[in-house]
Design an enzyme around this catalytic site. Structure first.
Site, PDB file in Angstrom:
ATOM      1  N   LYS A 255       1.003  -1.232  -0.194  1.00 45.06           N
ATOM      2  CA  LYS A 255       0.079   0.032  -0.205  1.00 45.06           C
ATOM      3  C   LYS A 255       0.969   1.203   0.076  1.00 45.06           C
ATOM      4  O   LYS A 255       0.594   2.244  -0.680  1.00 45.06           O
ATOM      5  CB  LYS A 255      -1.093  -0.064   0.958  1.00 45.06           C
ATOM      6  CG  LYS A 255      -1.957   1.299   1.385  1.00 45.06           C
ATOM      7  CD  LYS A 255      -2.826   1.130   0.498  1.00 45.06           C
ATOM      8  CE  LYS A 255      -3.823   2.447   0.311  1.00 45.06           C
ATOM      9  NZ  LYS A 255      -4.542   2.563  -0.437  1.00 45.06           N
ATOM     10  N   ARG A 256       1.940   1.095   0.726  1.00 48.91           N
ATOM     11  CA  ARG A 256       3.002   2.314   0.733  1.00 48.91           C
ATOM     12  C   ARG A 256       3.336   2.680  -0.565  1.00 48.91           C
ATOM     13  O   ARG A 256       3.646   3.979  -0.887  1.00 48.91           O
ATOM     14  CB  ARG A 256       4.054   1.951   1.594  1.00 48.91           C
ATOM     15  CG  ARG A 256       5.036   2.990   2.129  1.00 48.91           C
ATOM     16  CD  ARG A 256       6.119   2.503   2.958  1.00 48.91           C
ATOM     17  NE  ARG A 256       5.677   1.891   4.048  1.00 48.91           N
ATOM     18  CZ  ARG A 256       6.301   1.493   5.074  1.00 48.91           C
ATOM     19  NH1 ARG A 256       7.625   1.002   4.613  1.00 48.91           N
ATOM     20  NH2 ARG A 256       5.690   0.673   6.169  1.00 48.91           N
TER      21      ARG A 256
END
Length: 488
Positions: A255-256
Site C-alpha cells: 500500500k505504501r
C-alpha cells in the site's frame, strides 16, 4: 485425543486491509475450518503510535464482506478474552518478569544513544551489527538500585550458548539456524507495553492457538520465539509461513507504494467474493484445474501442503477476468441488485434499468465500467461520420444513409414496441434491402449510441431507448449524413 485446531488473525489497526494481510486471514480461516476448528480475531494494538482511528471497523467490515466470520473476538467475546492487546496489558509484565527470574531475560537500562554508538562502531569495522548489552553483566544489587531510582528500562530477551537450532515449518520444512547469531529482542518496552514479538507469543499460548500463520519474513525471528516457548515449558505451535504477494518479480505488493488495498479494489468495482477467490490462488495450488471457488468449496479442498514456497504475483487482469465470471454467473435478479446503484448514477433518463442490466451483464467485468459503457442512453457520444465506415461490417457512410432511411421508415410504422417486435423488424430489413446484417445494424448502433463499442447491439439499444427517442437519434444521423454527402 487430537487437539482442536485454533488459528487467529491478529492485525494491527493501522489503516486499510492490505491484500497480503487478507490472504493470511483467509489461509488461517481455511486451515481451521477444514478441520472443524476455531478461527479467532485478535486486535494487536501495542504500537499505539501507529494506530489509526476507524481502522478496527475496517478490519471488522472487511472480514464480514468476504465471509471470514470469526468464532471469538473483541465484539463477540469468548472464553479467552479480552481479544484486544491493550486490554491485556496487566498480564505481559508478569510474564516478562518471570523470564527475568529464570535467566531468559534481563533488565536493560541502555539509551538509544548507547545502542547507536555500538551500531556505528560495527559499521566502521565493516561487521554486521548485533547489540552487545552491557546490562546483562550488572549485579542484582545494581539492578535493584536502578529500578528503585526509577530509571527507565526495557526487558530484553537473554540469548546465550544456544548453538545450532531448528524448527519445522509446514511450508518450508526444516529450518536450521545458528542460535548464537540471534539478536536479543526487546520484550517489554519502557512505556510498559509489550513488543509485538512478545505479546503475540503470550496471547497465542493463553488462547490455545495451535497454528500460527504469517509471512515468511518472520522465518528468521521464529527461533527467538521458540526460545521463549521453551523457557516457559510451553508447546510450540505449528508454524505456517507463507510467501509474499508480489507486485512483480522483484517488489512486494505494498500500500505504501500505491498498490491497491482490499478497500481500493472494492471501490473500483471488484466483488468481495471474487477478490477472496482470487487471493486464495495466490501462493496456493488447488488440487484440480478449477479456478472459481465458493468459500465453502475452498474449506473443503484446502490443504496447507499445497502452499507454495515462492512469492505469487498479483495479476489485476486475472482478477478482472475472475470478477467478470462472478458477475456473469449471477441470476438476473442478483445481478440487478448488484448493479442497481451504479445504473441509478449512470442513467438519468426514463429507461428500464433492468433491461439495461440484461445487456451489460455478459459484457462488464468490473462494476466501475458501467457508467462509461451506458452513458450514451442519456446523451449519445460525439462521433465522426467515418465511424459508419466499418470494413468487417461492409458499411460505408453511403450505405449507412440508405440503411438508416429504411430503418426509420419501418420503425415509424410499428404500433407495438417490444423487444421481440423490434428484433423481428430490424432483422427482416437487410434481406429486403439486399444488404448484409452488419450494413444495417452497424449504422443503427452508431446512430443510437455515437460509440464504436456498446454493451448491447442495435436491437437491444433501440428497444430500451423507445420509439420516440430512437427515431429522434436516427433523424439526426440521417441529416448529418445527407449534409456530408451534399458537400462532396
Amino acid at each position: 485425543m487430537t487437539k482442536k485446531i485454533r488459528t487467529r488473525f491478529a492485525p494491527s489497526p493501522t489503516g486499510y486491509m492490505h491484500i497480503g494481510n487478507l490472504r493470511t486471514a483467509l489461509f488461517e480461516y481455511l486451515i481451521a475450518k477444514h478441520e472443524g476448528g476455531d478461527f479467532l480475531l485478535r486486535i494487536e494494538d501495542t504500537d499505539q503510535g501507529r494506530k489509526v482511528e476507524g481502522a478496527v471497523d475496517i478490519i471488522y467490515d472487511t472480514l464480514k464482506q468476504v465471509g471470514l466470520n470469526w468464532d471469538e473476538g473483541p465484539d463477540i467475546g469468548g472464553d479467552f478474552g479480552p481479544y484486544v492487546q491493550s486490554e491485556r496489558l496487566g498480564m505481559y509484565k508478569g510474564y516478562a518478569e518471570e523470564l527475568v527470574k529464570t535467566g531468559h531475560a534481563h533488565y536493560c537500562f541502555c539509551s538509544e544513544e548507547d545502542i547507536e554508538e555500538q551500531r556505528k562502531e560495527a559499521e566502521s569495522l565493516g561487521i554486521s551489527f548485533k547489540f552487545q548489552d552491557p546490562c546483562k553483566h550488572l549485579s542484582q544489587e545494581e539492578i535493584q538500585s536502578r529500578l528503585d531510582a526509577g530509571e527507565p528500562y526495557v526487558i530484553r530477551q537473554t540469548i546465550e550458548n544456544v548453538g545450532d537450532t531448528y524448527f519445522d515449518d509446514e511450508v518450508y520444512g526444516r529450518i536450521e539456524f545458528d542460535g548464537d547469531l540471534l539478536d536479543e529482542q526487546i520484550l517489554l518496552k519502557s512505556d510498559g507495553f509489550p513488543t509485538y514479538n512478545f505479546a503475540n507469543i503470550i496471547d497465542d499460548h493463553t488462547m490455545n492457538i495451535t497454528h500460527v500463520v504469517r509471512g515468511n519474513e518472520y522465518l528468521s525471528s521464529t527461533p527467538k520465539y521458540n526460545l521463549i516457548y521453551d523457557a516457559y515449558g510451553w508447546q510450540r505451535p505449528t508454524y505456517v509461513h507463507v510467501p509474499p504477494v508480489m507486485k512483480d518479480e522483484f517488489h512486494k505488493l505494498s500500500k505504501r507504494n500505491g498498490d491497491a488495498s482490499f478497500q481500493d479494489l472494492v471501490a473500483k468495482g471488484y466483488l468481495p467474493q471474487a477478490v477472496i477467490n482470487y487471493i486464495a490462488l495466490l501462493g496456493w495450488a488447488p488440487p484440480t484445474e478449477q479456478e472459481i471457488y465458493s468459500l465453502e468449496e475452498l474449506i473443503e479442498v484446502f490443504d496447507v501442503k499445497r502452499i507454495s514456497r515462492s512469492g505469487a504475483i498479483f495479476d489485476i487482469d486475472k482478477l478482472t477476468w475472475m470478477n467478470g465470471m462472478y458477475l456473469r454467473n449471477m441470476s438476473e435478479d442478483e445481478y440487478y441488485e448488484t448493479v442497481a446503484s451504479y445504473l441509478e448514477k449512470a442513467v438519468q433518463g426514463p429507461y428500464d434499468r433492468r433491461e439495461i442490466a440484461k445487456i451489460i451483464q455478459p459484457r462488464i467485468d468490473v462494476l466501475n465500467q458501467i457508467e462509461e459503457s451506458v452513458d450514451f442512453f442519456d446523451q449519445p457520444g460525439e462521433y465522426d461520420l467515418e465511424m459508419y465506415r466499418h470494413k468487417k461490417m461492409k458499411s460505408t457512410p453511403e450505405t449507412a444513409l440508405v440503411a438508416l432511411q429504411a430503418v426509420r421508415g419501418v420503425l415509424e410504422q410499428m404500433d407495438t414496441w417490444t423487444a421481440e417486435s423490434v428484433h423481428e423488424t430490424l432483422l427482416a430489413l437487410p434481406k429486403e434491402l439486399e444488404m448484409k446484417n452488419g450494413q444495417v445494424l452497424w449504422p443503427v448502433r452508431t446512430a443510437l449510441s455515437g460509440k464504436q463499442f456498446t454493451p448491447g447491439g442495435a436491437i437491444e439499444i433501440a428497444f430500451i431507448l423507445g420509439k420516440e427517442e430512437a427515431l429522434k437519434r436516427i433523424d439526426v444521423a440521417i441529416e448529418r449524413l445527407q449534409a456530408a454527402q451534399a458537400e462532396c
